[in-house]
Design a protein around this motif. Sequence first.
Motif, PDB file in Angstrom:
ATOM      1  N   PRO A 202      86.257  45.202  31.169  1.00 47.20           N
ATOM      2  CA  PRO A 202      87.418  45.144  30.270  1.00 47.20           C
ATOM      3  C   PRO A 202      87.543  43.762  29.640  1.00 47.20           C
ATOM      4  CG  PRO A 202      88.001  46.164  32.362  1.00 47.20           C
ATOM      5  CD  PRO A 202      86.626  45.592  32.530  1.00 47.20           C
ATOM      6  N   GLY A 203      87.933  43.717  28.386  1.00 45.96           N
ATOM      7  CA  GLY A 203      88.058  42.444  27.700  1.00 45.96           C
ATOM      8  C   GLY A 203      88.971  41.467  28.405  1.00 45.96           C
ATOM      9  N   CYS A 204      90.047  41.976  29.000  1.00 46.33           N
ATOM     10  CA  CYS A 204      90.985  41.099  29.701  1.00 46.33           C
ATOM     11  C   CYS A 204      90.367  40.471  30.940  1.00 46.33           C
ATOM     12  CB  CYS A 204      92.251  41.874  30.066  1.00 46.33           C
ATOM     13  SG  CYS A 204      91.949  43.315  31.125  1.00 46.33           S
ATOM     14  N   ALA A 205      89.282  41.088  31.456  1.00 50.39           N
ATOM     15  CA  ALA A 205      88.657  40.584  32.680  1.00 50.39           C
ATOM     16  C   ALA A 205      87.459  39.682  32.397  1.00 50.39           C
ATOM     17  CB  ALA A 205      88.216  41.754  33.556  1.00 50.39           C
ATOM     18  N   GLU A 206      87.015  39.608  31.153  1.00 52.23           N
ATOM     19  CA  GLU A 206      85.829  38.811  30.843  1.00 52.23           C
ATOM     20  C   GLU A 206      85.946  37.342  31.244  1.00 52.23           C
ATOM     21  OE1 GLU A 206      84.634  39.358  26.826  1.00 52.23           O
ATOM     22  OE2 GLU A 206      83.946  41.421  27.154  1.00 52.23           O
ATOM     23  N   PRO A 207      87.127  36.706  31.108  1.00 52.42           N
ATOM     24  CA  PRO A 207      87.221  35.304  31.554  1.00 52.42           C
ATOM     25  C   PRO A 207      86.904  35.114  33.039  1.00 52.42           C
ATOM     26  CG  PRO A 207      89.080  35.857  30.149  1.00 52.42           C
ATOM     27  CD  PRO A 207      88.372  37.142  30.436  1.00 52.42           C
ATOM     28  N   LEU A 208      87.100  36.152  33.835  1.00 50.26           N
ATOM     29  CA  LEU A 208      86.859  36.050  35.270  1.00 50.26           C
ATOM     30  C   LEU A 208      85.385  35.836  35.590  1.00 50.26           C
ATOM     31  CD1 LEU A 208      89.210  38.943  36.425  1.00 50.26           C
ATOM     32  CD2 LEU A 208      89.629  36.491  36.725  1.00 50.26           C
ATOM     33  N   LEU A 209      84.512  36.217  34.666  1.00 53.29           N
ATOM     34  CA  LEU A 209      83.079  36.037  34.892  1.00 53.29           C
ATOM     35  C   LEU A 209      82.714  34.557  34.995  1.00 53.29           C
ATOM     36  CD1 LEU A 209      81.611  38.726  32.449  1.00 53.29           C
ATOM     37  CD2 LEU A 209      82.314  38.996  34.839  1.00 53.29           C
ATOM     38  N   LYS A 210      83.600  33.699  34.492  1.00 57.32           N
ATOM     39  CA  LYS A 210      83.355  32.250  34.582  1.00 57.32           C
ATOM     40  C   LYS A 210      83.433  31.747  36.015  1.00 57.32           C
ATOM     41  CE  LYS A 210      85.457  31.556  30.010  1.00 57.32           C
ATOM     42  NZ  LYS A 210      86.602  30.964  29.268  1.00 57.32           N
ATOM     43  N   LEU A 211      84.043  32.547  36.909  1.00 64.29           N
ATOM     44  CA  LEU A 211      84.167  32.152  38.312  1.00 64.29           C
ATOM     45  C   LEU A 211      82.886  32.407  39.102  1.00 64.29           C
ATOM     46  CD1 LEU A 211      87.756  33.558  38.931  1.00 64.29           C
ATOM     47  CD2 LEU A 211      87.104  31.140  38.812  1.00 64.29           C
ATOM     48  N   TRP A 212      81.914  33.041  38.493  1.00 64.03           N
ATOM     49  CA  TRP A 212      80.614  33.276  39.124  1.00 64.03           C
ATOM     50  C   TRP A 212      79.668  32.126  38.825  1.00 64.03           C
ATOM     51  CZ3 TRP A 212      79.891  39.059  37.363  1.00 64.03           C
ATOM     52  CH2 TRP A 212      80.502  39.899  38.298  1.00 64.03           C
ATOM     53  N   PRO A 213      78.648  31.880  39.648  1.00 60.17           N
ATOM     54  CA  PRO A 213      78.380  32.564  40.917  1.00 60.17           C
ATOM     55  C   PRO A 213      79.282  32.040  42.028  1.00 60.17           C
ATOM     56  CG  PRO A 213      76.757  30.848  40.577  1.00 60.17           C
ATOM     57  CD  PRO A 213      77.635  30.865  39.340  1.00 60.17           C
ATOM     58  N   GLY A 214      79.305  32.786  43.119  1.00 62.04           N
ATOM     59  CA  GLY A 214      80.070  32.294  44.252  1.00 62.04           C
ATOM     60  C   GLY A 214      81.039  33.290  44.829  1.00 62.04           C
ATOM     61  N   GLY A 215      82.138  32.749  45.366  1.00 60.62           N
ATOM     62  CA  GLY A 215      82.973  33.493  46.283  1.00 60.62           C
ATOM     63  C   GLY A 215      84.029  34.393  45.703  1.00 60.62           C
ATOM     64  N   ILE A 216      83.701  35.167  44.691  1.00 57.33           N
ATOM     65  CA  ILE A 216      84.650  36.156  44.197  1.00 57.33           C
ATOM     66  C   ILE A 216      83.910  37.459  43.894  1.00 57.33           C
ATOM     67  CG2 ILE A 216      84.510  35.378  41.786  1.00 57.33           C
ATOM     68  CD1 ILE A 216      87.575  36.140  41.642  1.00 57.33           C
ATOM     69  N   THR A 217      84.454  38.547  44.410  1.00 56.26           N
ATOM     70  CA  THR A 217      83.928  39.880  44.150  1.00 56.26           C
ATOM     71  C   THR A 217      84.847  40.557  43.153  1.00 56.26           C
ATOM     72  OG1 THR A 217      82.969  40.069  46.372  1.00 56.26           O
ATOM     73  CG2 THR A 217      83.370  42.119  45.165  1.00 56.26           C
ATOM     74  N   LEU A 218      84.287  40.987  42.029  1.00 55.52           N
ATOM     75  CA  LEU A 218      85.058  41.661  40.993  1.00 55.52           C
ATOM     76  C   LEU A 218      84.792  43.157  41.060  1.00 55.52           C
ATOM     77  CD1 LEU A 218      84.458  39.219  38.003  1.00 55.52           C
ATOM     78  CD2 LEU A 218      86.379  39.262  39.608  1.00 55.52           C
ATOM     79  N   ILE A 219      85.847  43.940  41.043  1.00 56.43           N
ATOM     80  CA  ILE A 219      85.731  45.388  41.114  1.00 56.43           C
ATOM     81  C   ILE A 219      85.884  45.976  39.719  1.00 56.43           C
ATOM     82  CG2 ILE A 219      86.757  47.504  42.038  1.00 56.43           C
ATOM     83  CD1 ILE A 219      87.610  45.912  44.479  1.00 56.43           C
ATOM     84  N   PHE A 220      84.891  46.790  39.334  1.00 59.78           N
ATOM     85  CA  PHE A 220      84.892  47.467  38.044  1.00 59.78           C
ATOM     86  C   PHE A 220      84.685  48.965  38.255  1.00 59.78           C
ATOM     87  CE2 PHE A 220      83.044  43.210  37.110  1.00 59.78           C
ATOM     88  CZ  PHE A 220      84.032  42.740  36.262  1.00 59.78           C
ATOM     89  N   ARG A 221      84.835  49.748  37.180  1.00 59.72           N
ATOM     90  CA  ARG A 221      84.479  51.158  37.232  1.00 59.72           C
ATOM     91  C   ARG A 221      82.962  51.274  37.378  1.00 59.72           C
ATOM     92  NH1 ARG A 221      88.918  54.119  38.455  1.00 59.72           N
ATOM     93  NH2 ARG A 221      90.704  53.349  37.235  1.00 59.72           N
ATOM     94  N   ALA A 222      82.528  52.075  38.339  1.00 60.40           N
ATOM     95  CA  ALA A 222      81.098  52.215  38.596  1.00 60.40           C
ATOM     96  C   ALA A 222      80.418  53.011  37.496  1.00 60.40           C
ATOM     97  CB  ALA A 222      80.874  52.900  39.936  1.00 60.40           C
ATOM     98  N   GLY A 223      79.177  52.646  37.206  1.00 60.27           N
ATOM     99  CA  GLY A 223      78.382  53.393  36.247  1.00 60.27           C
ATOM    100  C   GLY A 223      78.064  54.786  36.769  1.00 60.27           C
ATOM    101  N   ASP A 224      77.673  55.657  35.866  1.00 56.50           N
ATOM    102  CA  ASP A 224      77.439  57.053  36.223  1.00 56.50           C
ATOM    103  C   ASP A 224      76.291  57.237  37.203  1.00 56.50           C
ATOM    104  OD1 ASP A 224      79.504  57.821  34.559  1.00 56.50           O
ATOM    105  OD2 ASP A 224      78.188  58.160  32.829  1.00 56.50           O
ATOM    106  N   HIS A 225      75.344  56.313  37.232  1.00 55.27           N
ATOM    107  CA  HIS A 225      74.168  56.483  38.079  1.00 55.27           C
ATOM    108  C   HIS A 225      74.278  55.748  39.415  1.00 55.27           C
ATOM    109  CE1 HIS A 225      72.221  58.478  34.776  1.00 55.27           C
ATOM    110  NE2 HIS A 225      72.439  57.446  33.981  1.00 55.27           N
ATOM    111  N   VAL A 226      75.422  55.144  39.693  1.00 54.96           N
ATOM    112  CA  VAL A 226      75.622  54.458  40.972  1.00 54.96           C
ATOM    113  C   VAL A 226      75.827  55.507  42.065  1.00 54.96           C
ATOM    114  CG1 VAL A 226      77.184  52.963  42.278  1.00 54.96           C
ATOM    115  CG2 VAL A 226      76.572  52.380  39.925  1.00 54.96           C
ATOM    116  N   PRO A 227      75.095  55.421  43.189  1.00 55.43           N
ATOM    117  CA  PRO A 227      75.261  56.400  44.262  1.00 55.43           C
ATOM    118  C   PRO A 227      76.711  56.474  44.745  1.00 55.43           C
ATOM    119  CG  PRO A 227      73.310  55.069  44.655  1.00 55.43           C
ATOM    120  CD  PRO A 227      74.035  54.444  43.502  1.00 55.43           C
ATOM    121  N   ALA A 228      77.220  57.688  44.908  1.00 52.08           N
ATOM    122  CA  ALA A 228      78.612  57.864  45.328  1.00 52.08           C
ATOM    123  C   ALA A 228      78.883  57.231  46.679  1.00 52.08           C
ATOM    124  CB  ALA A 228      78.950  59.355  45.354  1.00 52.08           C
TER     125      ALA A 228
END
Length: 221
Positions: free
Chosen positions: A93-119
Amino acid sequence: MKRRQRNSNNTVNLVRINPLSPDPDDIRQAAEILGKKGVLVFPTSGLYGLGADARCAEAIRRVFAIKRRPLHQPLLVLLSGIQDLDTVVKMVPGCAEPLLKLWPGGITLIFRAGDHVPAGLTGGTGKIGVRLPAHPVAKALSAQFGSPITATSANLSGCRAAARVTDLDPDVRGKVEMVLDAGELAGGSGSTILDATCWPVKVLREGAVSRRDIEDVLKKG
């Protein structure tokens, strides 16, 4: 000198690895194990994690079994770079793009999984937790494997996570193909987990990255 131990099947179980400059041969061997549906223990920034091929349903089931983890609880994954996000998430999401600046390191970001990700990886939630590694060994392993790797803590569910290989539960250590021992890690409470599928974003667990740091990044955009 490298220290290696062998398990009862005479396969390499423990490898002492340089935490700052890991031996490429050790990294290649670890990646080969991942490619054969294997599971290994490897160092992340603060704690040891369980690594498996996040595309492989069988390997994912093994991680759940080793940890005795309830199947409804998702597993986070490591990527080698932001360019690989589209292999596991539908969109950022566009509102979450700034959070990518916190990588690499100690933050896990949760997004909607892609269609091919194992359930099984998402625990049936349709969401996926993603992190970029900061530890040199984890970075090298992710780059060498070239696909998402699970990075849940290497402990039995509900038990204390390990900052040293000697703290690993024998039931965990005895069921993996390899342990990459990088010495004592920083420890701590693990990564901060942030749900970026909603607005405002929601901190599910505060860890290595503080709420203030998150708020600052979002304000600056």
